[in-house]
Design a protein around this motif. Sequence first.
Motif, short mmCIF file in Angstrom:
data_model
loop_
_atom_site.label_atom_id
_atom_site.label_comp_id
_atom_site.label_asym_id
_atom_site.label_seq_id
_atom_site.Cartn_x
_atom_site.Cartn_y
_atom_site.Cartn_z
N GLY A 1 6.58 9.07 1.18
CA GLY A 1 5.65 9.29 2.08
C GLY A 1 4.49 8.55 2.22
O GLY A 1 4.52 7.62 2.15
N GLU A 2 3.14 9.27 1.94
CA GLU A 2 1.94 8.62 1.82
C GLU A 2 2.02 7.41 0.85
O GLU A 2 2.51 7.81 -0.24
CB GLU A 2 0.68 9.55 1.93
CG GLU A 2 0.67 10.58 3.08
CD GLU A 2 -0.59 11.48 2.71
OE1 GLU A 2 -1.09 11.38 1.78
OE2 GLU A 2 -0.57 12.15 3.74
N MET A 3 1.25 6.29 1.14
CA MET A 3 1.17 5.35 0.00
C MET A 3 -0.51 5.15 -0.01
O MET A 3 -1.10 5.21 0.89
CB MET A 3 1.56 4.07 0.46
CG MET A 3 3.29 4.39 0.40
SD MET A 3 4.08 2.69 0.79
CE MET A 3 5.59 3.46 1.52
N LEU A 4 -1.10 4.93 -1.26
CA LEU A 4 -2.61 4.55 -1.40
C LEU A 4 -2.67 3.62 -2.35
O LEU A 4 -1.88 3.68 -3.72
CB LEU A 4 -3.11 5.80 -1.62
CG LEU A 4 -4.89 5.54 -1.45
CD1 LEU A 4 -5.19 4.88 -0.27
CD2 LEU A 4 -5.55 6.97 -2.01
N LEU A 5 -3.36 2.58 -2.45
CA LEU A 5 -3.75 1.73 -3.37
C LEU A 5 -5.26 2.02 -3.80
O LEU A 5 -6.17 1.86 -2.73
CB LEU A 5 -3.53 0.31 -2.96
CG LEU A 5 -3.60 -1.01 -3.79
CD1 LEU A 5 -2.79 -0.62 -4.97
CD2 LEU A 5 -3.59 -2.17 -3.02
N TYR B 1 5.18 -2.25 5.47
CA TYR B 1 6.33 -2.47 5.92
C TYR B 1 7.24 -1.89 4.67
O TYR B 1 6.95 -2.43 3.57
CB TYR B 1 6.56 -4.04 6.07
CG TYR B 1 8.14 -4.30 6.12
CD1 TYR B 1 8.63 -4.21 7.52
CD2 TYR B 1 9.02 -4.57 5.11
CE1 TYR B 1 9.95 -4.50 7.80
CE2 TYR B 1 10.38 -4.97 5.27
CZ TYR B 1 10.90 -4.59 6.65
OH TYR B 1 12.02 -4.89 6.79
N PRO B 2 8.27 -1.34 4.94
CA PRO B 2 8.41 -0.87 6.21
C PRO B 2 7.58 0.29 7.04
O PRO B 2 7.02 1.02 6.17
CB PRO B 2 9.99 -0.11 6.29
CG PRO B 2 10.10 0.05 4.84
CD PRO B 2 9.29 -0.67 4.09
N ASP B 3 7.43 0.31 8.28
CA ASP B 3 6.15 1.12 8.81
C ASP B 3 6.85 2.59 9.07
O ASP B 3 6.07 3.36 9.48
CB ASP B 3 5.87 0.73 10.09
CG ASP B 3 6.89 0.41 11.32
OD1 ASP B 3 8.11 0.45 10.89
OD2 ASP B 3 6.58 0.04 12.29
N SER C 1 11.83 -3.04 -0.55
CA SER C 1 10.86 -3.84 -1.06
C SER C 1 9.75 -3.31 0.14
O SER C 1 10.05 -2.72 1.09
CB SER C 1 10.79 -5.28 -0.29
OG SER C 1 11.77 -6.09 -1.39
N VAL C 2 8.50 -2.99 -0.49
CA VAL C 2 7.47 -2.38 0.38
C VAL C 2 6.37 -3.51 0.41
O VAL C 2 5.76 -4.08 -0.80
CB VAL C 2 7.08 -1.09 -0.27
CG1 VAL C 2 5.60 -0.80 0.52
CG2 VAL C 2 7.93 0.10 -0.26
N ILE C 3 5.74 -3.87 1.38
CA ILE C 3 4.77 -4.54 1.71
C ILE C 3 3.41 -4.08 2.19
O ILE C 3 3.65 -3.18 3.18
CB ILE C 3 4.81 -5.90 2.61
CG1 ILE C 3 5.97 -6.68 2.22
CG2 ILE C 3 3.63 -6.64 2.79
CD1 ILE C 3 6.71 -7.68 2.93
N TYR C 4 2.40 -4.08 1.42
CA TYR C 4 1.32 -3.15 1.42
C TYR C 4 -0.06 -4.04 1.78
O TYR C 4 -0.21 -4.80 1.02
CB TYR C 4 1.05 -2.15 0.41
CG TYR C 4 -0.26 -1.42 0.41
CD1 TYR C 4 0.02 0.14 0.82
CD2 TYR C 4 -1.44 -1.44 0.31
CE1 TYR C 4 -0.85 1.14 0.70
CE2 TYR C 4 -2.35 -0.75 0.42
CZ TYR C 4 -1.91 0.64 0.63
OH TYR C 4 -3.23 1.57 0.56
#
Length: 101
Positions: free
Chosen positions: A21-25, A43-45, A57-60
């Motif tokens: 779900g939501e991601m936050l840095l 990514y992935p979007d 793998s997640v690219i933020y």
Amino acid sequence: GNNAYLKLLIQNNGSAEFLTGEMLLTLLRNNNSSLNLYPSYIYPDKFPILKSKFQMSVIYAFKAFEVTDDDNLKFEISDRLQKTNLEFTISGSVYNDARKD
């Protein structure tokens, strides 16, 4: 450029599927202030399902900010199926060392 990128390898060691779900840095400054670094791109979007015992793998991508060795970066990701949140913190010194490679 104007963006910084954080590549994360996320593995589901649980027995249930994890619907991302939501991601936050968040940048946590050493003076106790914080700044949310909202994504300009992920990514992935789409919000993929991470099956049990699999990884992705997640690219933020976020607007670049100076991170000192005394700062921390906190990453949070939520699961929309079980309403759980996962979070971990990366120290500024580890982040800066990784940028040098």
